[in-house]
Design a protein around this motif. Sequence first.
Motif, PDB file in Angstrom:
ATOM      1  N   LEU A   1      -4.920   1.137   3.287  1.00 19.27           N
ATOM      2  CA  LEU A   1      -4.910   2.165   2.247  1.00 19.27           C
ATOM      3  C   LEU A   1      -6.319   2.671   1.967  1.00 19.27           C
ATOM      4  O   LEU A   1      -6.548   3.878   1.834  1.00 19.27           O
ATOM      5  CB  LEU A   1      -4.283   1.616   0.959  1.00 19.27           C
ATOM      6  N   GLU A   2      -7.262   1.754   1.881  1.00 17.22           N
ATOM      7  CA  GLU A   2      -8.640   2.143   1.597  1.00 17.22           C
ATOM      8  C   GLU A   2      -9.229   2.948   2.748  1.00 17.22           C
ATOM      9  O   GLU A   2      -9.928   3.949   2.526  1.00 17.22           O
ATOM     10  CB  GLU A   2      -9.496   0.900   1.344  1.00 17.22           C
ATOM     11  N   GLU A   3      -8.930   2.526   3.991  1.00 18.40           N
ATOM     12  CA  GLU A   3      -9.459   3.245   5.145  1.00 18.40           C
ATOM     13  C   GLU A   3      -8.792   4.605   5.312  1.00 18.40           C
ATOM     14  O   GLU A   3      -9.430   5.579   5.713  1.00 18.40           O
ATOM     15  CB  GLU A   3      -9.257   2.399   6.406  1.00 18.40           C
ATOM     16  N   HIS A   4      -7.484   4.672   4.996  1.00 18.10           N
ATOM     17  CA  HIS A   4      -6.724   5.904   5.202  1.00 18.10           C
ATOM     18  C   HIS A   4      -7.088   6.958   4.160  1.00 18.10           C
ATOM     19  O   HIS A   4      -7.238   8.142   4.498  1.00 18.10           O
ATOM     20  CB  HIS A   4      -5.233   5.598   5.133  1.00 18.10           C
ATOM     21  N   TYR A   5      -7.220   6.526   2.925  1.00 19.32           N
ATOM     22  CA  TYR A   5      -7.563   7.461   1.846  1.00 19.32           C
ATOM     23  C   TYR A   5      -9.038   7.267   1.471  1.00 19.32           C
ATOM     24  O   TYR A   5      -9.922   7.821   2.080  1.00 19.32           O
ATOM     25  CB  TYR A   5      -6.650   7.242   0.645  1.00 19.32           C
TER      26      TYR A   5
ATOM     27  N   GLY B   1       1.225   7.442   2.946  1.00 18.05           N
ATOM     28  CA  GLY B   1       0.426   7.117   4.117  1.00 18.05           C
ATOM     29  C   GLY B   1       0.962   7.726   5.395  1.00 18.05           C
ATOM     30  O   GLY B   1       0.277   7.720   6.420  1.00 18.05           O
ATOM     31  N   THR B   2       2.178   8.273   5.353  1.00 16.55           N
ATOM     32  CA  THR B   2       2.741   8.915   6.548  1.00 16.55           C
ATOM     33  C   THR B   2       2.563  10.426   6.517  1.00 16.55           C
ATOM     34  O   THR B   2       2.800  11.097   7.521  1.00 16.55           O
ATOM     35  CB  THR B   2       4.244   8.600   6.678  1.00 16.55           C
ATOM     36  N   GLU B   3       2.162  10.962   5.365  1.00 21.07           N
ATOM     37  CA  GLU B   3       1.980  12.412   5.243  1.00 21.07           C
ATOM     38  C   GLU B   3       0.720  12.842   6.002  1.00 21.07           C
ATOM     39  O   GLU B   3      -0.233  12.060   6.139  1.00 21.07           O
ATOM     40  CB  GLU B   3       1.888  12.823   3.772  1.00 21.07           C
ATOM     41  N   PRO B   4       0.681  14.063   6.522  1.00 22.64           N
ATOM     42  CA  PRO B   4      -0.509  14.553   7.231  1.00 22.64           C
ATOM     43  C   PRO B   4      -1.735  14.562   6.322  1.00 22.64           C
ATOM     44  O   PRO B   4      -1.633  14.782   5.117  1.00 22.64           O
ATOM     45  CB  PRO B   4      -0.118  15.977   7.647  1.00 22.64           C
ATOM     46  N   MET B   5      -2.894  14.337   6.904  1.00 18.14           N
ATOM     47  CA  MET B   5      -4.149  14.389   6.159  1.00 18.14           C
ATOM     48  C   MET B   5      -4.716  15.795   6.284  1.00 18.14           C
ATOM     49  O   MET B   5      -5.324  16.154   7.295  1.00 18.14           O
ATOM     50  CB  MET B   5      -5.134  13.352   6.697  1.00 18.14           C
TER      51      MET B   5
ATOM     52  N   VAL C   1       6.234   4.304  -8.818  1.00 18.98           N
ATOM     53  CA  VAL C   1       6.517   3.368  -7.732  1.00 18.98           C
ATOM     54  C   VAL C   1       6.077   4.005  -6.424  1.00 18.98           C
ATOM     55  O   VAL C   1       6.422   5.161  -6.146  1.00 18.98           O
ATOM     56  CB  VAL C   1       8.017   3.016  -7.663  1.00 18.98           C
ATOM     57  N   TYR C   2       5.311   3.271  -5.642  1.00 23.39           N
ATOM     58  CA  TYR C   2       4.861   3.741  -4.339  1.00 23.39           C
ATOM     59  C   TYR C   2       5.373   2.777  -3.269  1.00 23.39           C
ATOM     60  O   TYR C   2       5.358   1.557  -3.462  1.00 23.39           O
ATOM     61  CB  TYR C   2       3.329   3.773  -4.251  1.00 23.39           C
ATOM     62  N   ALA C   3       5.827   3.318  -2.153  1.00 23.59           N
ATOM     63  CA  ALA C   3       6.189   2.499  -1.000  1.00 23.59           C
ATOM     64  C   ALA C   3       5.349   2.958   0.184  1.00 23.59           C
ATOM     65  O   ALA C   3       5.225   4.157   0.437  1.00 23.59           O
ATOM     66  CB  ALA C   3       7.674   2.634  -0.679  1.00 23.59           C
ATOM     67  N   THR C   4       4.755   2.007   0.911  1.00 20.96           N
ATOM     68  CA  THR C   4       3.875   2.369   2.014  1.00 20.96           C
ATOM     69  C   THR C   4       3.951   1.350   3.136  1.00 20.96           C
ATOM     70  O   THR C   4       4.171   0.152   2.897  1.00 20.96           O
ATOM     71  CB  THR C   4       2.410   2.483   1.531  1.00 20.96           C
ATOM     72  N   ASN C   5       3.762   1.826   4.366  1.00 21.77           N
ATOM     73  CA  ASN C   5       3.688   0.944   5.525  1.00 21.77           C
ATOM     74  C   ASN C   5       2.285   0.369   5.700  1.00 21.77           C
ATOM     75  O   ASN C   5       2.067  -0.468   6.579  1.00 21.77           O
ATOM     76  CB  ASN C   5       4.053   1.708   6.803  1.00 21.77           C
ATOM     77  N   LEU C   6       1.335   0.823   4.891  1.00 20.43           N
ATOM     78  CA  LEU C   6      -0.056   0.425   5.032  1.00 20.43           C
ATOM     79  C   LEU C   6      -0.362  -0.867   4.276  1.00 20.43           C
ATOM     80  O   LEU C   6       0.239  -1.147   3.236  1.00 20.43           O
ATOM     81  CB  LEU C   6      -0.967   1.536   4.526  1.00 20.43           C
TER      82      LEU C   6
ATOM     83  N   ARG D   1      12.342  11.178  -7.560  1.00 19.33           N
ATOM     84  CA  ARG D   1      12.081  10.468  -6.315  1.00 19.33           C
ATOM     85  C   ARG D   1      11.746  11.485  -5.237  1.00 19.33           C
ATOM     86  O   ARG D   1      12.506  12.419  -4.998  1.00 19.33           O
ATOM     87  CB  ARG D   1      13.294   9.660  -5.890  1.00 19.33           C
ATOM     88  N   VAL D   2      10.610  11.318  -4.580  1.00 18.42           N
ATOM     89  CA  VAL D   2      10.206  12.219  -3.513  1.00 18.42           C
ATOM     90  C   VAL D   2       9.652  11.396  -2.354  1.00 18.42           C
ATOM     91  O   VAL D   2       9.259  10.245  -2.524  1.00 18.42           O
ATOM     92  CB  VAL D   2       9.129  13.233  -3.965  1.00 18.42           C
ATOM     93  N   THR D   3       9.634  12.007  -1.185  1.00 21.19           N
ATOM     94  CA  THR D   3       8.937  11.402  -0.059  1.00 21.19           C
ATOM     95  C   THR D   3       7.490  11.879  -0.061  1.00 21.19           C
ATOM     96  O   THR D   3       7.154  12.893  -0.696  1.00 21.19           O
ATOM     97  CB  THR D   3       9.594  11.801   1.271  1.00 21.19           C
ATOM     98  N   ALA D   4       6.642  11.180   0.667  1.00 14.17           N
ATOM     99  CA  ALA D   4       5.246  11.592   0.751  1.00 14.17           C
ATOM    100  C   ALA D   4       5.119  12.972   1.385  1.00 14.17           C
ATOM    101  O   ALA D   4       4.255  13.775   0.996  1.00 14.17           O
ATOM    102  CB  ALA D   4       4.452  10.561   1.549  1.00 14.17           C
ATOM    103  N   PHE D   5       6.002  13.290   2.351  1.00 10.18           N
ATOM    104  CA  PHE D   5       5.958  14.614   2.977  1.00 10.18           C
ATOM    105  C   PHE D   5       6.297  15.703   1.974  1.00 10.18           C
ATOM    106  O   PHE D   5       5.667  16.764   1.949  1.00 10.18           O
ATOM    107  CB  PHE D   5       6.921  14.665   4.166  1.00 10.18           C
ATOM    108  N   ARG D   6       7.328  15.465   1.138  1.00 14.79           N
ATOM    109  CA  ARG D   6       7.688  16.454   0.120  1.00 14.79           C
ATOM    110  C   ARG D   6       6.569  16.591  -0.905  1.00 14.79           C
ATOM    111  O   ARG D   6       6.257  17.692  -1.369  1.00 14.79           O
ATOM    112  CB  ARG D   6       8.990  16.052  -0.556  1.00 14.79           C
ATOM    113  N   MET D   7       5.981  15.462  -1.278  1.00 18.99           N
ATOM    114  CA  MET D   7       4.852  15.495  -2.212  1.00 18.99           C
ATOM    115  C   MET D   7       3.716  16.353  -1.659  1.00 18.99           C
ATOM    116  O   MET D   7       3.153  17.199  -2.370  1.00 18.99           O
ATOM    117  CB  MET D   7       4.358  14.069  -2.452  1.00 18.99           C
ATOM    118  N   LEU D   8       3.381  16.155  -0.381  1.00 15.04           N
ATOM    119  CA  LEU D   8       2.293  16.919   0.219  1.00 15.04           C
ATOM    120  C   LEU D   8       2.627  18.399   0.305  1.00 15.04           C
ATOM    121  O   LEU D   8       1.754  19.253   0.116  1.00 15.04           O
ATOM    122  CB  LEU D   8       1.972  16.382   1.617  1.00 15.04           C
TER     123      LEU D   8
END
Length: 320
Positions: free
Chosen positions: A286-290, A248-252, A276-281, A209-216
Motif C-alpha cells: 500500500l505504501e509503495e503503491h500510493y 489498489g487495482t484501479e489505474p494510477m 471499509v476498504y478491501a485490498t489485495n495489497l 458500496r463502490v469498486t475502486a474502478f467506479r471510485m476512480l
Amino acid sequence: MNRAEAIARVEAEYEKTREKNALALDERIQKARHACPEIGKLLDGMARRFEESTRLVLSDRANAGNIAAKLKEESLRDRAQVRRLLALNGYPETFLDEIYNCAQCKDTGFIDKAHIKRCSCFEKRMFELMFGDGSSRNYFERFDPDIYPSQIQRTQGLKARDLCEEYADKHPENLKPNLVLLGKSGLGKTFFLDSIYHRVISRGFPALRVTAFRMLEVMRSYHFGDNGDDSRLNDLILSPFLLIDDIGTEPMLKNITNEYLFLLVNERLYARRPTVYATNLTPRDLEEHYSERISSRLLGKADTTAILLQGDDLRLKGKI
C-alpha cells in the motif's frame, strides 16, 4: 447518472408509489363500504366534518384552536368506531390505515416536516441508481466455514467473520470507524465487505458500496469536468457509511488517483465517517503503491481495524 438525475428519478418513483398505494387504499375502502354500510356512513361523516371545520377555521381564525381540537376529538371517536366495525366484519382493524412502503418517511423521501433531511430509504435508492446497488449473494448468514481447505485457514476465516459481523452490528458506534480487509485474491474479502454492507443496510442505515474502478471514474470525471456535476465525489466523501472494494487495482492516473484518494481518505478520517476498504495489497505494498501519507491514514491503529487474510485461493479450489 449524476446526483440531480438520480434525485429526479427517485422522486418520480416515490410519486408513483404514493399513487399506487392511494389506489390500493381506495379499493380497501370500497370493500369495507360494501361489507358494512355503517362504515361508509362514518367515513362520509368524517369527510364532511373536515370540510366544515376547514371553512370555519378560515372564517373564524380566533377560534381555530378550539375548532381543530373538536375535530380531532370527533375524528378519534369515529376512527375507533370504524376499527370496531372492521373487526366485526372480519377485517384487520388497520385495514383502512394509510398504506406506506416506508413508515418512517411515509413515502415522501423526507423525515422532517421542512423536507430537508432525506430518509435512508431515499438515499439508498439514489445511491443504487448512481453507483449500482452493491447487492451480493454473500451474506453473514450464508458463511460456510467448510469452504476452507485447512483448520488454520478455517480458524482465520471464522475470526474474520466474527470481527466483520461485530463491526456491522455496532455501526455507527464503533470506537474505530474504519475497517481494512487485506490479503491476496480469492480469500473472501469481497464476501466480508458485501456482508457488512448488507447487514448495515438491513439495519436501516444508509451505506454506499463502490469498486475502486467506479471510485476512480468518479474522481476522473470530476477532475476533467466531464459531466458538469461534482456531487458524486461529494457523495463519496460525505456518505454516512462507505465501502470500497479492490483498492489498489484501479489505474494510477497522474494528478488524479493519489491526489483524490488522499482527499477522500483524509476527509472521511477527519470527520470519522465509517469506511471499509478491501485490498489485495499488503501494508508495505500500500505504501509503495500510493504513498506513506495515504497508507498511514488507511492503516492508522487509532482509527482502523485491519484484518489480514492468508492461505489458499478459494476460487482456484472451486470454493467461491
